[in-house]
Write a protein that holds these residues in place. Structure first.
Motif, short mmCIF file in Angstrom:
data_model
loop_
_atom_site.label_atom_id
_atom_site.label_comp_id
_atom_site.label_asym_id
_atom_site.label_seq_id
_atom_site.Cartn_x
_atom_site.Cartn_y
_atom_site.Cartn_z
N ASP A 58 47.21 103.78 41.07
CA ASP A 58 45.83 104.17 40.78
C ASP A 58 45.81 105.00 39.50
O ASP A 58 46.36 106.10 39.46
CB ASP A 58 45.26 105.01 41.93
N LEU A 59 45.16 104.45 38.47
CA LEU A 59 45.10 105.12 37.17
C LEU A 59 43.66 105.15 36.65
O LEU A 59 43.38 104.66 35.55
CB LEU A 59 46.01 104.42 36.17
N PRO A 60 42.73 105.76 37.39
CA PRO A 60 41.36 105.81 36.90
C PRO A 60 41.27 106.65 35.63
O PRO A 60 41.87 107.72 35.55
CB PRO A 60 40.58 106.45 38.05
N GLY A 61 40.54 106.14 34.66
CA GLY A 61 40.36 106.89 33.42
C GLY A 61 41.51 106.79 32.45
O GLY A 61 41.48 107.45 31.41
N VAL A 62 42.53 105.99 32.75
CA VAL A 62 43.67 105.84 31.85
C VAL A 62 43.52 104.50 31.12
O VAL A 62 43.37 103.46 31.75
CB VAL A 62 45.02 105.88 32.60
N LYS A 63 43.56 104.55 29.80
CA LYS A 63 43.45 103.33 29.00
C LYS A 63 44.74 102.53 29.06
O LYS A 63 45.82 103.10 29.19
CB LYS A 63 43.13 103.67 27.54
N LYS A 64 44.61 101.22 28.92
CA LYS A 64 45.77 100.33 28.94
C LYS A 64 46.79 100.71 27.88
O LYS A 64 47.99 100.65 28.12
CB LYS A 64 45.28 98.88 28.74
N GLU A 65 46.32 101.18 26.73
CA GLU A 65 47.21 101.55 25.63
C GLU A 65 48.03 102.80 25.95
O GLU A 65 49.04 103.07 25.31
CB GLU A 65 46.41 101.82 24.35
N ASP A 66 47.58 103.60 26.92
CA ASP A 66 48.26 104.84 27.28
C ASP A 66 49.23 104.68 28.44
O ASP A 66 49.74 105.66 28.98
CB ASP A 66 47.23 105.92 27.63
#
Length: 149
Positions: A58-66
């Motif tokens: 679960d990575l809400p708010g995390v951009k794919k690039e990060d």
């Protein structure tokens, strides 16, 4: 002799302060003062079926690039790392509080021997990172009879 009042929770509060200080990142409050927010630790679900292992993070708010997904074939480990960045929002009219955690994260998992490290797939969808770790296909070998001469 100086008399002091006994506080049974003083040591617990001090321990809590030290533990939170070890896993915290500085942020900026609505007033511009520095505050401390707990580091971001994403939740992970794992499952297995007959063809693959699946890891969901679960990575809400995390951009794919990060997000970084690394495999170390020698150590047989999967490492997921990245950063959820703090949004600089300030509200001066009303009370404002931030409860979301921000910061860098890293999770490492040991891989079973039957994972096909050459064909691992990772994708993000609606704030969830899906990693598919296919299993190596076992070759079913027939019993071969050797004639005795």
């Amino acid at each position: 002799m100086l008399v002091t009042r006994f506080d049974p929770f003083a040591e617990i509060r001090e321990l809590e302060k030290r533990l939170l200080g070890a896993v915290s990142v500085p942020t900026v409050s609505a007033e511009g003062d520095k505050e401390v927010v707990n580091a971001f630790v994403p939740s992970v679900n794992t499952r297995e079926d007959e063809n693959a292992y699946v890891v969901e993070v679960d990575l809400p708010g995390v951009k794919k690039e990060d997000i970084k997904v690394n495999i170390d074939p020698e150590k047989r480990t999967l490492t997921i790392s990245g950063e959820r960045k703090f949004k600089e929002e300030v509200k001066k009219e009303d009370y404002y509080k931030i409860e979301s955690s921000y910061g860098k994260f890293m999770r490492t998992f040991s891989l079973p021997e039957n994972v096909d490290v050459e064909n691992i797939d990772a994708k993000t969808e609606e704030g969830v990172l899906h990693i598919t770790l296919p299993k190596v296909k076992k070759e079913e070998k027939e019993v071969k009879e050797i004639p005795v001469k």
